[in-house]
Design a protein around this motif. Structure first.
Motif, PDB file in Angstrom:
ATOM      1  N   ILE A 518       0.832  -1.205   0.000  1.00 29.82           N
ATOM      2  CA  ILE A 518       0.000   0.000   0.000  1.00 29.82           C
ATOM      3  C   ILE A 518       0.868   1.257   0.000  1.00 29.82           C
ATOM      4  N   LEU A 519       1.908   1.284   0.856  1.00 30.32           N
ATOM      5  CA  LEU A 519       2.790   2.447   0.882  1.00 30.32           C
ATOM      6  C   LEU A 519       3.530   2.620  -0.436  1.00 30.32           C
ATOM      7  N   ASN A 520       3.885   1.502  -1.088  1.00 26.37           N
ATOM      8  CA  ASN A 520       4.548   1.584  -2.389  1.00 26.37           C
ATOM      9  C   ASN A 520       3.623   2.197  -3.438  1.00 26.37           C
ATOM     10  N   SER A 521       2.336   1.800  -3.388  1.00 27.46           N
ATOM     11  CA  SER A 521       1.372   2.382  -4.326  1.00 27.46           C
ATOM     12  C   SER A 521       1.193   3.869  -4.052  1.00 27.46           C
ATOM     13  N   LEU A 522       1.097   4.247  -2.747  1.00 28.34           N
ATOM     14  CA  LEU A 522       0.890   5.654  -2.404  1.00 28.34           C
ATOM     15  C   LEU A 522       2.103   6.505  -2.785  1.00 28.34           C
ATOM     16  N   LYS A 523       3.325   5.928  -2.650  1.00 25.18           N
ATOM     17  CA  LYS A 523       4.530   6.709  -2.940  1.00 25.18           C
ATOM     18  C   LYS A 523       4.824   6.787  -4.429  1.00 25.18           C
ATOM     19  N   HIS A 524       4.678   5.652  -5.139  1.00 30.63           N
ATOM     20  CA  HIS A 524       5.131   5.574  -6.526  1.00 30.63           C
ATOM     21  C   HIS A 524       3.986   5.500  -7.534  1.00 30.63           C
ATOM     22  N   GLY A 525       2.839   4.974  -7.119  1.00 28.22           N
ATOM     23  CA  GLY A 525       1.755   4.768  -8.080  1.00 28.22           C
ATOM     24  C   GLY A 525       0.847   5.970  -8.245  1.00 28.22           C
ATOM     25  N   PHE A 526       0.690   6.790  -7.195  1.00 28.47           N
ATOM     26  CA  PHE A 526      -0.233   7.924  -7.238  1.00 28.47           C
ATOM     27  C   PHE A 526       0.489   9.200  -6.791  1.00 28.47           C
ATOM     28  N   THR A 527       0.094  10.287  -7.382  1.00 27.97           N
ATOM     29  CA  THR A 527       0.537  11.597  -6.875  1.00 27.97           C
ATOM     30  C   THR A 527      -0.422  12.041  -5.777  1.00 27.97           C
ATOM     31  N   ASP A 528      -0.098  13.151  -5.110  1.00 29.90           N
ATOM     32  CA  ASP A 528      -0.930  13.613  -3.999  1.00 29.90           C
ATOM     33  C   ASP A 528      -2.335  14.003  -4.454  1.00 29.90           C
ATOM     34  N   ASP A 529      -2.497  14.397  -5.736  1.00 30.12           N
ATOM     35  CA  ASP A 529      -3.802  14.858  -6.218  1.00 30.12           C
ATOM     36  C   ASP A 529      -4.558  13.786  -6.988  1.00 30.12           C
ATOM     37  N   ASP A 530      -3.980  12.607  -7.157  1.00 33.35           N
ATOM     38  CA  ASP A 530      -4.626  11.560  -7.953  1.00 33.35           C
ATOM     39  C   ASP A 530      -5.840  10.987  -7.225  1.00 33.35           C
ATOM     40  N   VAL A 531      -6.825  10.588  -8.018  1.00 29.35           N
ATOM     41  CA  VAL A 531      -7.967   9.818  -7.519  1.00 29.35           C
ATOM     42  C   VAL A 531      -7.727   8.374  -7.951  1.00 29.35           C
ATOM     43  N   GLY A 532      -7.661   7.467  -6.998  1.00 33.84           N
ATOM     44  CA  GLY A 532      -7.309   6.099  -7.364  1.00 33.84           C
ATOM     45  C   GLY A 532      -7.975   5.062  -6.489  1.00 33.84           C
ATOM     46  N   ASN A 533      -7.828   3.800  -6.925  1.00 38.87           N
ATOM     47  CA  ASN A 533      -8.411   2.665  -6.209  1.00 38.87           C
ATOM     48  C   ASN A 533      -7.328   1.605  -5.979  1.00 38.87           C
ATOM     49  N   ILE A 534      -7.412   0.983  -4.830  1.00 38.04           N
ATOM     50  CA  ILE A 534      -6.564  -0.173  -4.511  1.00 38.04           C
ATOM     51  C   ILE A 534      -7.497  -1.311  -4.126  1.00 38.04           C
ATOM     52  N   GLU A 535      -7.383  -2.438  -4.837  1.00 37.96           N
ATOM     53  CA  GLU A 535      -8.238  -3.596  -4.583  1.00 37.96           C
ATOM     54  C   GLU A 535      -7.394  -4.711  -3.976  1.00 37.96           C
ATOM     55  N   VAL A 536      -7.880  -5.257  -2.855  1.00 38.14           N
ATOM     56  CA  VAL A 536      -7.231  -6.399  -2.210  1.00 38.14           C
ATOM     57  C   VAL A 536      -8.267  -7.516  -2.156  1.00 38.14           C
ATOM     58  N   LYS A 537      -8.035  -8.581  -2.931  1.00 41.69           N
ATOM     59  CA  LYS A 537      -9.005  -9.676  -3.028  1.00 41.69           C
ATOM     60  C   LYS A 537      -8.339 -10.983  -2.611  1.00 41.69           C
ATOM     61  N   LEU A 538      -9.014 -11.705  -1.723  1.00 40.35           N
ATOM     62  CA  LEU A 538      -8.522 -12.997  -1.266  1.00 40.35           C
ATOM     63  C   LEU A 538      -9.522 -14.079  -1.628  1.00 40.35           C
ATOM     64  N   ASN A 539      -9.020 -15.232  -2.082  1.00 38.97           N
ATOM     65  CA  ASN A 539      -9.874 -16.371  -2.409  1.00 38.97           C
ATOM     66  C   ASN A 539      -9.141 -17.651  -2.050  1.00 38.97           C
ATOM     67  N   LEU A 540      -9.909 -18.658  -1.669  1.00 35.81           N
ATOM     68  CA  LEU A 540      -9.345 -19.983  -1.454  1.00 35.81           C
ATOM     69  C   LEU A 540      -9.056 -20.625  -2.799  1.00 35.81           C
ATOM     70  N   MET A 541      -7.886 -21.239  -2.928  1.00 33.13           N
ATOM     71  CA  MET A 541      -7.510 -21.875  -4.188  1.00 33.13           C
ATOM     72  C   MET A 541      -8.155 -23.254  -4.298  1.00 33.13           C
ATOM     73  N   GLU A 542      -8.447 -23.654  -5.547  1.00 31.11           N
ATOM     74  CA  GLU A 542      -8.998 -24.983  -5.773  1.00 31.11           C
ATOM     75  C   GLU A 542      -7.914 -26.052  -5.645  1.00 31.11           C
ATOM     76  N   GLN A 543      -6.745 -25.772  -6.190  1.00 30.45           N
ATOM     77  CA  GLN A 543      -5.618 -26.686  -6.100  1.00 30.45           C
ATOM     78  C   GLN A 543      -4.359 -25.896  -5.798  1.00 30.45           C
ATOM     79  N   PRO A 544      -3.653 -26.173  -4.740  1.00 36.22           N
ATOM     80  CA  PRO A 544      -4.049 -27.039  -3.641  1.00 36.22           C
ATOM     81  C   PRO A 544      -5.121 -26.384  -2.775  1.00 36.22           C
ATOM     82  N   THR A 545      -5.920 -27.187  -2.106  1.00 34.25           N
ATOM     83  CA  THR A 545      -7.088 -26.667  -1.396  1.00 34.25           C
ATOM     84  C   THR A 545      -6.738 -25.905  -0.125  1.00 34.25           C
ATOM     85  N   ASP A 546      -5.533 -26.101   0.386  1.00 34.56           N
ATOM     86  CA  ASP A 546      -5.155 -25.447   1.653  1.00 34.56           C
ATOM     87  C   ASP A 546      -4.259 -24.239   1.410  1.00 34.56           C
ATOM     88  N   TRP A 547      -4.474 -23.551   0.284  1.00 38.96           N
ATOM     89  CA  TRP A 547      -3.708 -22.350  -0.040  1.00 38.96           C
ATOM     90  C   TRP A 547      -4.648 -21.187  -0.318  1.00 38.96           C
TER      91      TRP A 547
END
Length: 633
Positions: A518-547
């Protein structure tokens, strides 16, 4: 005593007998070799033709059966996609015809040709059905009508190919049987010839041995050996010494005299143990046999035999090569020497340089680890400053509300003491008390929430402790603790995580990864005036099932293509002039691949954003260096 003339006569007789035996043996062996050659030629020709037939049959099956003509023909009837399947079918028809033509040239047996003709007729029938189906499709016939008319089935083709296989196998078996019979006859002939020659060879051997015992002059061996040894010593480019069984030097060459800077007479008669020392002075062999056995043992084990000697007052190291010569039951050991002093010194220097390089590498690694730890603590310091600033607002509000309530309470108490408090004033005071206490309660809750989030994340980040935790709740705590970093910017962070995922892992490492991304995106990905989105998505994997698979994505400036391969390298940064260390993403990589036993992949499009795909096990194994079961593409 037998005369010289008798020796010559016997020698001529033996030579004639040997020539006769050799001629007879050569004739019999030649006949056997011709027979074996015939078997070999027949077998090579059969093998080559059999391989060619097998190759053509395999190609016919491939282009006719599954994956070929019939397969594509069925798909054409079923899917009615002429544009896709017609070129494939036409190519299969052409290839099958070519392979059938080549197979026909390879087959000679009438039965095989008849079986091949049956395959050709079957293929012609399939072609007719194909063109009929193609015509019906152009006339807009439906699939059922076409299928009922052409009845695409590969049974007949498989039966024809099986019949051809059986016919070819039958012919191959007959050829193999003929080759075996011919080979058996050749072996029988060679056996009979050997049995016939064996007595003759035995008689000849006895005669030769009887003659050799009489014509060998043993005394000449000593003279010849002496001459050869002297010639070897004289022409050797290295110092060479000959030593008898008593360990005394009995012969030296000119190179030895020059190397040791001693006269030949001074070297002769010296004990070899005194001239060449093997190992330390305390570990010297007691006698010559122990000395020579040690050298031989080292040489037989493939070790470099090194001895030390003194030349002109300087200790020199020499490599020794040993060779024994036995003449008239007397063993002479020859030692060939080669000065390796400079080589050993160079080797020691290289070893020392290697050790120094390894120590420098260890120091560099330790320094890098310290810098990584400093970067982690710096991130934690920023978190402390942000949370302290965030807590300042509710605490200030609490102080203001409490002061106001205190003043109103004092004024109301004074009026009550002087019995000047009216009902309206009491009612107003109670309302102020309710509002102030509610505001104080709300601000206290807000401050407690911030402190709890900071406490949880800070404790995890300062110590790599493995524990169980709810992934969704923990991510929300991390985002809450980071809110001061982006609350004044138009950046939205959305977290999507299935509930009730209980992790058995290192929460501090996960918090550090998400914080640095997140800090890397705020420092390098966006300027102070930019309007932006950061998406964090988690899902259980099908294979292997415990990942778990965590996808982090922003719509910021992205990373230039030429820099994408370097983003995880330590100390790589494009903002060094702004005080950045270049360790943020390197720490992310180390935490994921080492502590969390996972993997990370990055993709970025300049001007559109950056995406990180992280895969980690729900329960980190005991061996945290274990690799994930698959790579991310």
């Amino acid at each position: 005593m037998t005369s010289t003339t008798d020796y010559k006569l016997h020698a001529k007789t033996i030579v004639v007998m040997v020539l006769i035996i050799i001629t007879a043996a050569a004739a019999l062996i030649s006949k056997s070799l011709v027979d074996f050659k015939q078997v070999e030629t027949s077998w090579v020709e059969h093998t080559a033709k059999s391989n060619a037939i097998t190759f053509e049959m395999a190609n016919i099956r491939h282009h006719l059966g599954y994956g070929g003509f019939i397969h594509n023909f069925k798909n054409l009837v079923l899917r009615r996609d002429i544009a896709v399947y017609q070129p494939k079918i036409e190519q299969d028809i052409s290839l099958v015809q070519q392979h059938l033509a080549r197979l026909q040239k390879l087959l000679e047996n009438k039965e095989n040709l008849q079986a091949l003709e049956q395959v050709q007729q079957t293929f012609i029938e399939y072609q007719s059905k194909y063109y009929l189906a193609l015509n019906m499709m152009t006339q807009q016939a439906n699939t059922d009508e076409i299928d009922s008319e052409v009845k695409v089935d590969d049974t007949k083709a498989l039966q024809a190919l099986q019949q051809l296989d059986q016919s070819i196998s039958k012919q191959s078996a007959a050829i193999i049987l003929d080759a075996k019979q011919l080979n058996s006859r050749a072996r029988q002939f060679l056996l009979i010839a050997s049995l016939l020659l064996l007595p003759v060879l035995l008689i000849a051997a006895i005669a030769i041995a009887w003659l050799l015992r009489r014509i060998i002059v043993v005394t000449n061996d000593v003279i010849v050996a002496e001459k050869e040894l002297n010639n070897l010593l004289a022409t050797s480019p290295d110092p060479t010494l000959s030593v008898n069984t008593s360990g005394l030097i009995i012969r030296v060459n000119k190179m030895a005299v020059a190397y040791f800077s001693q006269a030949e007479a001074a070297l002769l008669g010296q004990p070899i143990l005194a001239l060449l020392q093997v190992g330390s002075a305390q570990n010297q062999p007691a006698d010559y046999m122990q000395y020579i056995n040690r050298l031989v043992r080292k040489q037989n084990n493939g070790e470099q035999v090194i001895a030390s000697t003194i030349v002109d007052g300087e200790v020199r190291s020499v490599e020794i090569k040993l060779a024994d010569t036995t003449t008239s039951n007397v063993t002479i050991t020859t030692l060939t020497l080669r000065d390796v002093t400079e080589q050993l010194q160079l080797r020691e220097a290289l070893i020392k340089a290697k050790e120094e390089a390894e120590q420098n590498l260890m120091r560099q690694k330790a320094m890098q680890d310290e810098l990584v730890q400093a970067e982690k603590m710096a991130a934690l310091g920023k978190l402390v400053a942000g949370v302290a600033h965030e807590i300042n607002t509710p605490v200030g509000t609490i102080l203001t509300a409490a002061s106001h309530l205190q003043n109103e309470s004092a004024a109301t108490a004074d009026k009550f003491a002087h019995e000047t408090l009216s009902a309206k004033q009491l009612s107003a005071y109670l309302q102020i008390a309710v509002d102030s206490s509610g505001l104080i309660s709300h601000c206290c809750s807000r401050a407690a929430e911030l402190i709890q989030s900071f406490k949880l994340v800070a404790v995890d980040q300062t110590g790599a402790l493995k524990r169980q935790f709810d992934m969704a709740k923990y991510l929300n705590e991390v985002i809450l603790s980071l809110r001061p970093s982006f609350k004044d910017r138009q950046i939205t962070i959305n977290v999507s995580c299935p509930p009730d995922i209980m992790m058995d892992s290192y929460p501090g490492a996960i918090a550090q990864v998400l914080t640095n991304l997140i800090l890397n995106s705020l420092k390098h990905g966006f300027t102070d005036d930019d309007v932006g989105n950061i998406e964090v998505k988690l899902n259980l994997m099908e294979q292997p099932t415990d990942w778990l698979e965590l996808v982090y994505e922003d719509n910021g400036a992205g990373i230039p293509n030429e820099l994408q391969s370097e983003v995880f390298n330590p100390f790589f940064t494009t903002g060094r002039n702004r005080g950045f260390s270049g360790l943020g993403l390197h720490i992310v990589y180390l935490n994921i691949t080492q502590l969390l036993a996972g993997s990370i992949a990055m993709s970025s499009t300049p001007g559109q954003g950056t995406c990180y795909i992280i895969r980690i096990p729900i329960a980190v194994p005991t061996d945290i260096a274990a690799q994930p079961p698959h790579a991310i593409t």
